[in-house]
Motif scaffolding. Structure first.
Motif, PDB file in Angstrom:
ATOM      1  N   LEU A   1     -37.111   8.956 -17.598  1.00  0.00           N
ATOM      2  CA  LEU A   1     -36.915  10.054 -18.292  1.00  0.00           C
ATOM      3  C   LEU A   1     -38.232  10.146 -19.297  1.00  0.00           C
ATOM      4  CD1 LEU A   1     -35.651  12.618 -19.554  1.00  0.00           C
ATOM      5  CD2 LEU A   1     -34.460  11.167 -21.197  1.00  0.00           C
ATOM      6  N   GLY A   2     -38.749   9.010 -19.839  1.00  0.00           N
ATOM      7  CA  GLY A   2     -40.067   8.856 -20.395  1.00  0.00           C
ATOM      8  C   GLY A   2     -41.309   9.425 -19.632  1.00  0.00           C
ATOM      9  N   GLN A   3     -41.231   8.888 -18.296  1.00  0.00           N
ATOM     10  CA  GLN A   3     -42.430   9.382 -17.507  1.00  0.00           C
ATOM     11  C   GLN A   3     -42.447  10.876 -17.039  1.00  0.00           C
ATOM     12  OE1 GLN A   3     -41.238   6.471 -14.326  1.00  0.00           O
ATOM     13  NE2 GLN A   3     -43.091   5.263 -14.785  1.00  0.00           N
ATOM     14  N   ASN A   4     -41.040  11.565 -17.105  1.00  0.00           N
ATOM     15  CA  ASN A   4     -41.102  12.895 -16.825  1.00  0.00           C
ATOM     16  C   ASN A   4     -41.362  13.872 -17.985  1.00  0.00           C
ATOM     17  OD1 ASN A   4     -39.916  13.490 -13.971  1.00  0.00           O
ATOM     18  ND2 ASN A   4     -38.043  12.315 -14.722  1.00  0.00           N
ATOM     19  N   LEU A   5     -41.000  13.222 -19.216  1.00  0.00           N
ATOM     20  CA  LEU A   5     -41.298  13.883 -20.480  1.00  0.00           C
ATOM     21  C   LEU A   5     -43.050  13.934 -20.595  1.00  0.00           C
ATOM     22  CD1 LEU A   5     -38.489  12.779 -22.777  1.00  0.00           C
ATOM     23  CD2 LEU A   5     -38.843  15.013 -21.733  1.00  0.00           C
ATOM     24  N   ALA A   6     -43.553  12.658 -20.256  1.00  0.00           N
ATOM     25  CA  ALA A   6     -44.965  12.518 -20.276  1.00  0.00           C
ATOM     26  C   ALA A   6     -45.810  13.556 -19.212  1.00  0.00           C
ATOM     27  CB  ALA A   6     -45.378  11.060 -20.051  1.00  0.00           C
ATOM     28  N   MET A   7     -45.165  13.603 -18.169  1.00  0.00           N
ATOM     29  CA  MET A   7     -45.804  14.412 -17.159  1.00  0.00           C
ATOM     30  C   MET A   7     -45.527  15.847 -17.640  1.00  0.00           C
ATOM     31  SD  MET A   7     -45.227  12.894 -13.478  1.00  0.00           S
ATOM     32  CE  MET A   7     -43.353  12.183 -13.843  1.00  0.00           C
TER      33      MET A   7
ATOM     34  N   GLY B   1     -45.414  16.939 -20.489  1.00  0.00           N
ATOM     35  CA  GLY B   1     -46.399  17.178 -21.712  1.00  0.00           C
ATOM     36  C   GLY B   1     -47.806  17.496 -21.212  1.00  0.00           C
ATOM     37  N   ILE B   2     -48.122  16.769 -20.189  1.00  0.00           N
ATOM     38  CA  ILE B   2     -49.479  16.985 -19.519  1.00  0.00           C
ATOM     39  C   ILE B   2     -49.553  18.226 -18.830  1.00  0.00           C
ATOM     40  CG2 ILE B   2     -51.139  16.164 -17.723  1.00  0.00           C
ATOM     41  CD1 ILE B   2     -50.153  13.161 -18.544  1.00  0.00           C
ATOM     42  N   PHE B   3     -48.702  18.693 -18.206  1.00  0.00           N
ATOM     43  CA  PHE B   3     -48.576  19.909 -17.442  1.00  0.00           C
ATOM     44  C   PHE B   3     -48.408  21.228 -18.508  1.00  0.00           C
ATOM     45  CE2 PHE B   3     -46.536  17.686 -13.705  1.00  0.00           C
ATOM     46  CZ  PHE B   3     -47.970  17.574 -12.912  1.00  0.00           C
ATOM     47  N   THR B   4     -47.852  20.685 -19.629  1.00  0.00           N
ATOM     48  CA  THR B   4     -47.761  21.880 -20.773  1.00  0.00           C
ATOM     49  C   THR B   4     -49.065  22.256 -21.107  1.00  0.00           C
ATOM     50  OG1 THR B   4     -45.426  21.166 -21.091  1.00  0.00           O
ATOM     51  CG2 THR B   4     -46.687  22.485 -22.886  1.00  0.00           C
TER      52      THR B   4
ATOM     53  N   GLY C   1     -41.115  26.809 -20.320  1.00  0.00           N
ATOM     54  CA  GLY C   1     -41.360  26.214 -19.234  1.00  0.00           C
ATOM     55  C   GLY C   1     -41.333  24.970 -19.153  1.00  0.00           C
ATOM     56  N   TYR C   2     -41.506  24.087 -20.422  1.00  0.00           N
ATOM     57  CA  TYR C   2     -41.587  22.590 -20.281  1.00  0.00           C
ATOM     58  C   TYR C   2     -40.188  21.938 -19.936  1.00  0.00           C
ATOM     59  CZ  TYR C   2     -41.719  18.188 -22.479  1.00  0.00           C
ATOM     60  OH  TYR C   2     -41.762  16.711 -22.580  1.00  0.00           O
ATOM     61  N   GLY C   3     -39.043  22.634 -20.727  1.00  0.00           N
ATOM     62  CA  GLY C   3     -37.856  22.495 -20.449  1.00  0.00           C
ATOM     63  C   GLY C   3     -37.328  22.620 -18.813  1.00  0.00           C
ATOM     64  N   VAL C   4     -37.799  23.736 -18.464  1.00  0.00           N
ATOM     65  CA  VAL C   4     -37.526  24.054 -17.137  1.00  0.00           C
ATOM     66  C   VAL C   4     -38.097  22.808 -16.057  1.00  0.00           C
ATOM     67  CG1 VAL C   4     -37.594  25.603 -15.248  1.00  0.00           C
ATOM     68  CG2 VAL C   4     -36.936  26.421 -17.363  1.00  0.00           C
ATOM     69  N   ALA C   5     -39.277  22.606 -16.439  1.00  0.00           N
ATOM     70  CA  ALA C   5     -40.045  21.870 -15.586  1.00  0.00           C
ATOM     71  C   ALA C   5     -39.644  20.459 -15.566  1.00  0.00           C
ATOM     72  CB  ALA C   5     -41.577  21.656 -16.137  1.00  0.00           C
ATOM     73  N   VAL C   6     -39.194  19.797 -16.764  1.00  0.00           N
ATOM     74  CA  VAL C   6     -38.719  18.511 -16.726  1.00  0.00           C
ATOM     75  C   VAL C   6     -37.309  18.534 -15.874  1.00  0.00           C
ATOM     76  CG1 VAL C   6     -37.756  16.754 -18.302  1.00  0.00           C
ATOM     77  CG2 VAL C   6     -39.864  17.965 -18.949  1.00  0.00           C
ATOM     78  N   VAL C   7     -36.479  19.278 -15.960  1.00  0.00           N
ATOM     79  CA  VAL C   7     -35.202  19.410 -15.616  1.00  0.00           C
ATOM     80  C   VAL C   7     -35.456  19.436 -14.025  1.00  0.00           C
ATOM     81  CG1 VAL C   7     -33.117  20.568 -14.984  1.00  0.00           C
ATOM     82  CG2 VAL C   7     -33.865  20.218 -17.405  1.00  0.00           C
ATOM     83  N   THR C   8     -36.421  20.222 -13.653  1.00  0.00           N
ATOM     84  CA  THR C   8     -36.813  20.548 -12.169  1.00  0.00           C
ATOM     85  C   THR C   8     -37.203  18.970 -11.455  1.00  0.00           C
ATOM     86  OG1 THR C   8     -37.376  22.774 -12.335  1.00  0.00           O
ATOM     87  CG2 THR C   8     -38.272  21.606 -10.369  1.00  0.00           C
ATOM     88  N   GLN C   9     -38.309  18.274 -12.354  1.00  0.00           N
ATOM     89  CA  GLN C   9     -38.579  17.198 -11.985  1.00  0.00           C
ATOM     90  C   GLN C   9     -37.469  15.980 -11.785  1.00  0.00           C
ATOM     91  OE1 GLN C   9     -42.685  17.707 -14.460  1.00  0.00           O
ATOM     92  NE2 GLN C   9     -41.727  15.702 -14.791  1.00  0.00           N
TER      93      GLN C   9
END
Length: 75
Positions: free
Chosen positions: A40-46, A48-51, A19-27
């Motif tokens: 990209l760093g902000q998307n990865l951090a967000m 991570g928090i959601f994960t 789901g993390y990968g799907v979420a980041v791509v969706t963002q």
């Protein structure tokens, strides 16, 4: 058959990692549609928090349903 706490956690983590990968791509694809521009760093951090939140939620729900199963088999 009863699922152990460890296996509950493993299942929840496996589900959320995908789901993390799907979420980041969706963002990355959806945020600009709403005028949100992130790095990209902000998307990865967000992501991570959601994960972390999602793993906690999945694990708690799994344990709740296991407790319900155990409780209902007593009667």
């Amino acid at each position: 058959m009863k699922q152990s706490r460890l296996m509950s956690l493993v299942e929840a983590v496996a589900n959320v990692v995908i789901g993390y990968g799907v979420a980041v791509v969706t963002q990355i694809l959806i945020f600009p549609v709403f005028g949100l521009h992130t790095t990209l760093g902000q998307n990865l951090a967000m992501g991570g928090i959601f994960t972390v939140v999602s793993i906690s939620r999945s694990f708690a729900l799994r344990r709740l349903f296991e407790a319900i199963r155990v409780w209902t088999t007593r009667f």
